[in-house]
Design a protein around this motif. Structure first.
Motif, short mmCIF file in Angstrom:
data_model
loop_
_atom_site.label_atom_id
_atom_site.label_comp_id
_atom_site.label_asym_id
_atom_site.label_seq_id
_atom_site.Cartn_x
_atom_site.Cartn_y
_atom_site.Cartn_z
N CYS A 119 10.04 1.24 6.25
CA CYS A 119 10.55 1.26 4.67
C CYS A 119 11.92 0.21 4.35
O CYS A 119 13.49 0.59 4.58
CB CYS A 119 11.35 2.39 4.19
SG CYS A 119 11.20 2.20 2.56
N GLN A 124 8.83 -0.25 -2.10
CA GLN A 124 7.66 0.57 -0.75
C GLN A 124 8.55 1.40 -1.20
O GLN A 124 7.79 2.49 -0.60
CB GLN A 124 8.13 -0.34 0.89
CG GLN A 124 7.25 0.47 1.74
CD GLN A 124 7.74 0.07 2.77
OE1 GLN A 124 8.33 -1.00 3.05
NE2 GLN A 124 6.76 1.06 4.08
N GLU A 127 7.07 3.07 -4.27
CA GLU A 127 4.93 3.23 -4.11
C GLU A 127 4.85 4.29 -2.92
O GLU A 127 4.32 5.38 -2.88
CB GLU A 127 4.45 2.08 -4.39
CG GLU A 127 2.82 2.23 -3.96
CD GLU A 127 2.62 2.89 -5.44
OE1 GLU A 127 1.53 3.00 -5.21
OE2 GLU A 127 2.71 2.58 -6.92
N PHE A 128 5.52 3.90 -1.73
CA PHE A 128 5.53 5.29 -0.50
C PHE A 128 5.50 5.95 -0.36
O PHE A 128 5.74 6.46 0.71
CB PHE A 128 4.55 4.09 0.53
CG PHE A 128 3.68 2.71 0.16
CD1 PHE A 128 2.57 3.56 0.06
CD2 PHE A 128 4.05 1.44 -0.32
CE1 PHE A 128 0.95 2.13 -0.27
CE2 PHE A 128 3.05 0.99 -0.66
CZ PHE A 128 2.44 1.28 -0.19
N GLU A 131 8.26 4.96 4.95
CA GLU A 131 7.35 4.21 6.03
C GLU A 131 5.81 4.19 6.06
O GLU A 131 5.88 4.89 5.14
CB GLU A 131 7.64 4.56 7.26
CG GLU A 131 6.71 5.86 7.74
CD GLU A 131 7.08 5.83 9.43
OE1 GLU A 131 7.50 4.82 10.19
OE2 GLU A 131 6.05 6.49 9.42
N ILE A 132 4.94 3.20 5.89
CA ILE A 132 3.86 3.34 5.51
C ILE A 132 3.23 4.03 7.04
O ILE A 132 3.26 2.35 8.16
CB ILE A 132 3.06 2.30 5.26
CG1 ILE A 132 3.47 1.47 4.12
CG2 ILE A 132 1.32 2.12 4.76
CD1 ILE A 132 2.67 0.47 3.39
N SER A 158 3.71 9.05 1.35
CA SER A 158 2.95 7.53 1.21
C SER A 158 0.93 7.67 0.83
O SER A 158 0.36 8.87 1.41
CB SER A 158 2.77 6.92 2.68
OG SER A 158 2.20 5.83 2.49
N CYS A 185 0.23 -1.94 -0.50
CA CYS A 185 0.37 -1.61 0.91
C CYS A 185 0.46 -3.60 1.21
O CYS A 185 0.60 -3.56 2.59
CB CYS A 185 -1.41 -0.83 1.01
SG CYS A 185 -1.15 -0.94 3.11
N VAL A 188 3.49 -5.33 0.60
CA VAL A 188 4.19 -4.71 1.36
C VAL A 188 4.45 -5.06 2.76
O VAL A 188 5.25 -5.91 3.72
CB VAL A 188 4.79 -3.09 1.77
CG1 VAL A 188 5.01 -2.47 2.32
CG2 VAL A 188 5.54 -2.64 -0.03
N ALA A 192 7.22 -7.60 4.70
CA ALA A 192 7.59 -7.10 6.13
C ALA A 192 7.48 -7.76 7.73
O ALA A 192 7.97 -8.62 7.54
CB ALA A 192 6.84 -5.61 5.76
N HIS A 213 12.32 6.12 -4.99
CA HIS A 213 10.83 7.19 -4.89
C HIS A 213 11.61 8.36 -6.42
O HIS A 213 9.48 7.37 -6.74
CB HIS A 213 10.79 7.94 -3.90
CG HIS A 213 9.36 8.02 -3.72
ND1 HIS A 213 8.08 8.15 -3.59
CD2 HIS A 213 8.92 9.80 -3.29
CE1 HIS A 213 7.22 8.18 -3.80
NE2 HIS A 213 7.13 9.40 -3.83
#
Length: 234
Positions: A119, A124, A127-128, A131-132, A158, A185, A188, A192, A213
């Motif tokens: 992140c 990010q 929305e998430f 981390e994704i 996420s 996604c 991001v 990244a 968030h």
């Protein structure tokens, strides 16, 4: 199928067909890859894309209705090859109303490395919520992919998971929310990648991720008007 269910299904057929256009609009899919599904509220049914059909040929009538074991209930075509994965998610996560799968380029590149996306961006965090994450490798066709999605996302805020060596799966309260997560996604993942190409990106403190968030999920955007205002009370 009674008339009320038939109306629900018809509406979702139209919605799911239209949302596939968002995948092409945002460049998240190639050829016939990728799919969107939606749960029929209150029913053990879902609407999903047919397998191997060109996006230009997708209509409400070409969508396939399946039960939550993946068996076809209504439709002339074979359902998506990812149907078992979608069905498993719906069975295991009753709060989920939509599932999306893409092979979008930047996010899938992270999946090919088996690497979660840290992140590094406020968008990010919004929305998430961090981390994704990366999910395990699983073969297509059965419900192993679904099991990997559920086991990974059950431990994360996420709505997106990068299934290793495969691609992106996203979930949402409805199909539109799952499509939005797929779009975000990829955005991001691209940023990244570019940031890391320039050097070492800076992390965001966990407390700040939480605050971002929380604000995005509960404050950002328009809120329904109070009942008295809606009723015309001054």
């Amino acid at each position: 199928m009674n008339s009320d269910v038939a109306r629900q299904v018809r509406t979702l057929r139209e919605t799911v067909a239209r949302l596939h256009g968002e995948l092409t609009r945002y460049g998240l899919v190639a050829w016939t890859a990728g799919n969107v599904s939606a749960r029929v509220p209150g029913r053990d049914l879902m609407v999903i894309k047919p397998s191997g059909v060109d996006y230009d040929d997708l209509t409400a009538d070409t969508m396939v209705v399946c039960d939550l074991d993946g068996a076809v209930v209504d439709g002339d075509a074979s359902p998506s090859s990812d149907t078992a994965a979608h069905a498993y998610v719906y069975r295991a996560m009753p709060e989920v109303g939509g599932v999306v799968h893409t092979h979008s380029g930047y996010a899938t590149a992270w999946a090919a490395r088996g690497e979660s996306i840290p992140c590094w961006l406020t968008a990010q965090a919004d929305e998430f919520g961090g981390e994704i994450p990366v999910g395990p490798f699983a073969l297509i066709g059965g419900d192993d992919i679904g099991k990997g999605i559920v086991s990974t996302l059950s431990r994360h805020r996420s709505p997106a998971v990068l299934m290793r060596n495969h691609g992106v799966f996203t979930i949402g309260r409805d199909a539109r929310a799952a499509v939005k997560a797929a779009v975000m996604c990829e955005d991001v993942a691209r940023t990244a990648h570019l940031a890391r190409a320039l050097g070492q990106p800076l992390p965001i403190a966990p407390a700040d991720v939480d605050a971002l968030h929380e604000r995005y999920q509960n404050v950002y955007g328009q809120r329904p008007a109070p009942a008295d205002r809606a009723a015309g009370t001054p």
